[in-house]
Write a protein that holds these residues in place. Structure first.
Motif, short mmCIF file in Angstrom:
data_model
loop_
_atom_site.label_atom_id
_atom_site.label_comp_id
_atom_site.label_asym_id
_atom_site.label_seq_id
_atom_site.Cartn_x
_atom_site.Cartn_y
_atom_site.Cartn_z
N ILE A 91 0.86 -1.19 0.00
CA ILE A 91 0.00 0.00 0.00
C ILE A 91 0.89 1.23 0.00
CG2 ILE A 91 -1.78 1.29 1.26
CD1 ILE A 91 -2.78 -1.34 0.11
N LYS A 92 0.60 2.16 -0.90
CA LYS A 92 1.42 3.36 -1.00
C LYS A 92 1.35 4.20 0.27
CE LYS A 92 0.98 3.81 -6.04
NZ LYS A 92 0.48 4.66 -7.15
N THR A 93 2.41 4.92 0.58
CA THR A 93 2.38 5.87 1.68
C THR A 93 1.26 6.88 1.45
OG1 THR A 93 4.76 5.63 2.05
CG2 THR A 93 3.70 7.61 2.94
N GLY A 94 0.43 7.08 2.46
CA GLY A 94 -0.73 7.93 2.31
C GLY A 94 -1.94 7.20 1.77
N GLY A 95 -1.75 5.91 1.45
CA GLY A 95 -2.85 5.09 0.97
C GLY A 95 -3.72 4.57 2.10
N TYR A 96 -4.77 3.86 1.73
CA TYR A 96 -5.78 3.45 2.70
C TYR A 96 -6.06 1.95 2.64
CZ TYR A 96 -6.98 8.34 3.58
OH TYR A 96 -6.94 9.68 3.94
N ILE A 142 -12.95 3.54 13.50
CA ILE A 142 -14.00 2.56 13.24
C ILE A 142 -15.34 3.29 13.10
CG2 ILE A 142 -15.32 0.62 14.17
CD1 ILE A 142 -12.81 -0.33 15.58
N PHE A 143 -16.04 3.01 12.01
CA PHE A 143 -17.38 3.53 11.80
C PHE A 143 -18.40 2.44 12.13
CE2 PHE A 143 -14.71 6.10 9.05
CZ PHE A 143 -15.24 7.38 9.18
N PRO A 144 -19.39 2.72 12.98
CA PRO A 144 -20.39 1.69 13.30
C PRO A 144 -21.48 1.60 12.24
CG PRO A 144 -20.82 3.67 14.57
CD PRO A 144 -19.56 3.94 13.79
N VAL A 145 -21.06 1.44 10.99
CA VAL A 145 -21.97 1.27 9.86
C VAL A 145 -22.18 -0.21 9.63
CG1 VAL A 145 -22.31 1.69 7.40
CG2 VAL A 145 -21.21 3.42 8.81
N ARG A 146 -23.44 -0.64 9.62
CA ARG A 146 -23.77 -2.06 9.49
C ARG A 146 -22.96 -2.89 10.49
NH1 ARG A 146 -23.80 -4.67 3.90
NH2 ARG A 146 -25.19 -6.13 4.96
N ASP A 147 -22.02 -3.69 10.03
CA ASP A 147 -21.30 -4.60 10.91
C ASP A 147 -19.92 -4.07 11.31
OD1 ASP A 147 -21.18 -6.91 12.42
OD2 ASP A 147 -20.42 -8.16 10.81
N GLY A 148 -19.71 -2.76 11.13
CA GLY A 148 -18.44 -2.16 11.52
C GLY A 148 -17.48 -2.03 10.36
N PHE A 149 -16.85 -0.89 10.27
CA PHE A 149 -16.10 -0.49 9.08
C PHE A 149 -14.88 0.28 9.56
CE2 PHE A 149 -16.47 1.69 4.79
CZ PHE A 149 -16.72 0.56 4.05
N THR A 150 -13.67 -0.27 9.46
CA THR A 150 -12.47 0.44 9.87
C THR A 150 -11.79 1.07 8.66
OG1 THR A 150 -12.08 -1.06 11.74
CG2 THR A 150 -10.22 0.26 11.00
N VAL A 151 -11.49 2.35 8.77
CA VAL A 151 -10.73 3.06 7.74
C VAL A 151 -9.35 3.34 8.29
CG1 VAL A 151 -10.59 5.13 6.30
CG2 VAL A 151 -12.82 4.09 6.77
N ILE A 152 -8.33 2.88 7.59
CA ILE A 152 -6.93 2.93 8.04
C ILE A 152 -6.12 3.70 7.02
CG2 ILE A 152 -4.92 1.51 8.62
CD1 ILE A 152 -7.09 -0.84 8.89
N ARG A 153 -5.36 4.68 7.47
CA ARG A 153 -4.49 5.46 6.57
C ARG A 153 -3.04 5.17 6.90
NH1 ARG A 153 -1.72 10.41 6.62
NH2 ARG A 153 -1.46 11.32 4.53
N LYS A 154 -2.28 4.77 5.90
CA LYS A 154 -0.86 4.47 6.10
C LYS A 154 -0.07 5.75 6.13
CE LYS A 154 2.92 1.77 4.03
NZ LYS A 154 3.29 0.81 2.97
N LEU A 155 0.71 5.96 7.18
CA LEU A 155 1.49 7.19 7.36
C LEU A 155 2.78 7.16 6.54
CD1 LEU A 155 1.07 7.58 11.21
CD2 LEU A 155 -0.18 8.78 9.41
#
Length: 213
Positions: free
Chosen positions: A152-157, A200-213
């Motif tokens: 995953i590129k730096t700054g990618g998700y 973590i977003f509590p959308v439906r069954d849970g949704f984690t958004v991760i950003r690579k530094l």
């Protein structure tokens, strides 16, 4: 995990972008023909995926776990002209169904469907990705993360679905439940990883958004 009341959920759906007709058809076909059709991303999560892709503006996406292709098509809607998605599905019995629905849409041409085990397929794929969506076998979430992180590129998700796992993440652990064990290990791994930002977003069954530094 407590679900939204039906009236409130419908209110949300009535006040976001409409679900395209081809996704409505895909959803109907999935519920009519597939076991566990609830695995489908659905209207709300699909529009969220599209919006996140608009914001991130990726050119290359990796998806682990295609199921019937709903989420891949949602992300493909937001791709630039030369954007591509590599999506991996382990169940070869779904291939014909998926390809038929991909070929029925213009954005489906941006999707490269690969049938196989993601843990074996990913090392064979070239290049890096701007975004990865993890929605495969829950017991292997930590392995998926470690396998793709350097690609995953730096700054990618990285986006991970089902991280609340019907509320089982806050219940007493059953050592025989390898799916829940994988989600718990993944969530702890992400929480401790200083190389990323995460929410973590509590959308439906849970949704984690991760950003690579």
């Amino acid at each position: 995990m407590k679900e939204l009341p039906d009236k409130l959920e419908q209110y949300i759906l009535d006040h976001i972008d409409e679900e395209p007709e081809y996704l409505q058809k895909l959803s109907r076909d999935t519920f009519a023909n597939m076991l566990y059709p609830q695995m489908l991303s659905g209207h709300l999560q699909g529009r969220l995926l599209k919006m996140l892709c608009r914001m991130i503006n990726p050119e290359r996406i990796l998806e682990i776990g295609t199921f019937t292709g709903y989420s891949a098509l949602c992300m493909a809607e937001a791709l630039p002209e030369k954007g591509t998605i590599d999506t991996i599905e382990i169940n070869d019995e779904l291939e014909t169904f998926i390809r038929e629905h991909f070929s029925a849409t213009a954005s489906g041409s941006k999707i490269n469907l690969i049938i196989g085990d993601a843990l074996k397929v990913i090392p064979e794929l070239p290049g890096t990705w701007d975004l990865a969506f993890i929605d495969g076998n829950k017991r292997y979430y930590p392995e998926y993360y470690n396998l793709i992180f350097d690609r995953i590129k730096t700054g990618g998700y990285i986006i991970a679905d089902n991280v609340l796992w019907s509320g089982k993440v806050v219940e007493p652990a059953d050592p025989r439940d390898t799916q829940t064990k994988g989600i718990l290990e993944f969530n702890n791994l992400i929480a401790a990883d200083k190389r990323v930002e995460k929410v973590i977003f509590p959308v439906r069954d849970g949704f984690t958004v991760i950003r690579k530094l």
